[in-house]
Design a protein around this motif. Structure first.
Motif, PDB file in Angstrom:
ATOM      1  N   ILE A  24       0.780  -1.191  -0.012  1.00  0.00           N
ATOM      2  CA  ILE A  24      -0.127  -0.179   0.017  1.00  0.00           C
ATOM      3  C   ILE A  24       0.781   1.310   0.032  1.00  0.00           C
ATOM      4  O   ILE A  24       1.726   1.329   1.093  1.00  0.00           O
TER       5      ILE A  24
ATOM      6  N   LEU B   7      -2.173   0.789  -4.947  1.00  0.00           N
ATOM      7  CA  LEU B   7      -1.940  -0.406  -4.447  1.00  0.00           C
ATOM      8  C   LEU B   7      -0.687  -1.299  -5.377  1.00  0.00           C
ATOM      9  O   LEU B   7      -0.674  -0.937  -6.671  1.00  0.00           O
TER      10      LEU B   7
ATOM     11  N   LEU C 294      -0.672  -5.163  -5.212  1.00  0.00           N
ATOM     12  CA  LEU C 294      -1.141  -6.368  -4.571  1.00  0.00           C
ATOM     13  C   LEU C 294      -0.376  -7.636  -5.331  1.00  0.00           C
ATOM     14  O   LEU C 294      -0.173  -7.448  -6.352  1.00  0.00           O
TER      15      LEU C 294
END
Length: 366
Positions: free
Chosen positions: A25, A97, A99
């Motif tokens: 993040i 993000l 991820l």
């Protein structure tokens, strides 16, 4: 990235800390600890908004590309800007993000956003759904913001929505597990702090309180009211924005089309430390209305005083709808956390709505 195995389930406070420390993040501005909630992270508005002519999704494009098709104005909101009601604005948030394929997310408006009748929903690149972050997503996040009732001044850094990440698939509790949980530690209490039997059927059913001898049973938003400054708390006089509704002879309340109401649940709810709960915003089995924008209850909600009431934002769009005292009005689905959070709702973190009754958003003076 430091090696740390995050368990399956919804992420907890310490998991978000780990993701921030390892640039999963990201933000150009430091993410303050107060943005990290027990089972979610707040999303902060960036410094520019785009007023657009239409809502949109981004099936085969980036949000940035889609904005070019609908832009009316680009607006600097670093010092605040008035978002007029029923106008559509797109704002890039400060968080982005990176991820991996096992992490995905779901977003929802924060409680204060819903209580002001603000439609705030997340859009991400190459997505066919609002409020959904696909597994392995890498990129920017945007909010589509439409204030439905009030003219509101928003400023860079304001927090309207929150992101909830999970590892692998969502892990929810079934009805049998909920019944077992209630036996171990009650989920529901009455106003006298006594545990009451829950109605469990495809989740936990919640009923409306529209009878009270001593206090208002609801608030109804006024149509023409002064602007609201979203970053000014306990500042606005509620009488300028809301009409208090007292009990009726028939112990029911008529919800008029296109009016905005704040009610509370009859029950007091307690969420255990290893669970979070989501309120289903629209359920045709319950009635032709929308109950509750925010719909997310952190672990620890209601733990300090044997439950807290749920506050319900209610609208109906087609026909008037009568809500009776004790009528089922919403349904809670419980989600298992990857681990118990090290920070719990209400415990020294200045949670605004712990032990609440019929409560307006934190922007109004009590």
């Amino acid at each position: 990235m430091k090696k740390k195995e995050i368990k399956n389930g919804a992420l907890a406070y310490q998991n978000y800390k780990f993701l921030i420390e390892n640039n999963i993040i990201n933000s150009n501005n430091r993410i303050p600890d107060e943005s990290i909630q027990p089972a979610s992270i707040d999303l902060r508005l960036g410094n520019f908004a785009y007023r657009v002519s239409s809502s949109f999704l981004t099936i085969n494009k980036t949000v940035e590309d889609r904005i070019k098709n609908f832009i009316i104005d680009k607006i600097d909101i670093s010092q605040g800007h008035l978002f007029k009601k029923n106008q559509i604005y797109i704002v890039e948030v400060q968080e982005s993000l990176n991820l991996d394929s096992k992490l995905s997310g779901k977003c929802n408006p924060k409680s204060s956003t819903g209580r002001l009748d603000i439609l705030s929903r997340v859009i991400s690149d190459y997505s066919s759904e609002y409020e959904v972050i696909k597994p392995g997503y890498k990129g920017k996040i945007y909010l589509e913001i439409t204030s439905k009732t009030f003219n509101i001044v928003f400023t860079e850094g304001d927090k309207l929505s929150q992101l909830r990440l999970r590892k692998n698939n969502i892990v929810t509790t079934n009805d049998r597990e909920l019944i077992g949980l209630h036996k171990l530690s009650p989920l529901l209490y009455n106003k006298n702090h006594k545990a009451i039997k829950p109605l469990i059927n495809n989740g936990l059913k919640i009923t409306a309180a529209v009878f009270n001898d001593d206090e208002p049973i609801a608030y109804k938003a006024k149509k023409d009211s002064p602007e609201i400054f979203f970053n000014k708390l306990r500042f606005h006089n509620k009488k300028d924005y809301w009409v208090s509704i007292n009990k009726t002879k028939k112990n029911s309340l008529i919800i008029e089309p296109n009016e905005f109401y704040i009610l509370k649940s009859k029950e007091k709810i307690k969420i255990s430390r290893n669970l979070a709960a989501e309120m289903i915003p629209y359920d045709s089995e319950i009635g032709e209305f929308r109950a509750h924008y925010a719909g997310f209850f952190d672990p620890g909600f209601g733990n300090e005083m044997k439950g807290s009431h749920a506050v319900l934002e209610i609208k109906t769009y087609e026909v008037p709808f009568a809500v009776e005292d004790g009528q089922i009005i919403a349904r809670l689905i419980f989600e298992k956390l990857a681990e118990e959070p090290t920070k719990i709702y209400g415990e020294g973190i200045k949670s605004n709505y712990q032990n609440q009754g019929l409560a307006l958003s934190k922007h109004f003076r009590v």
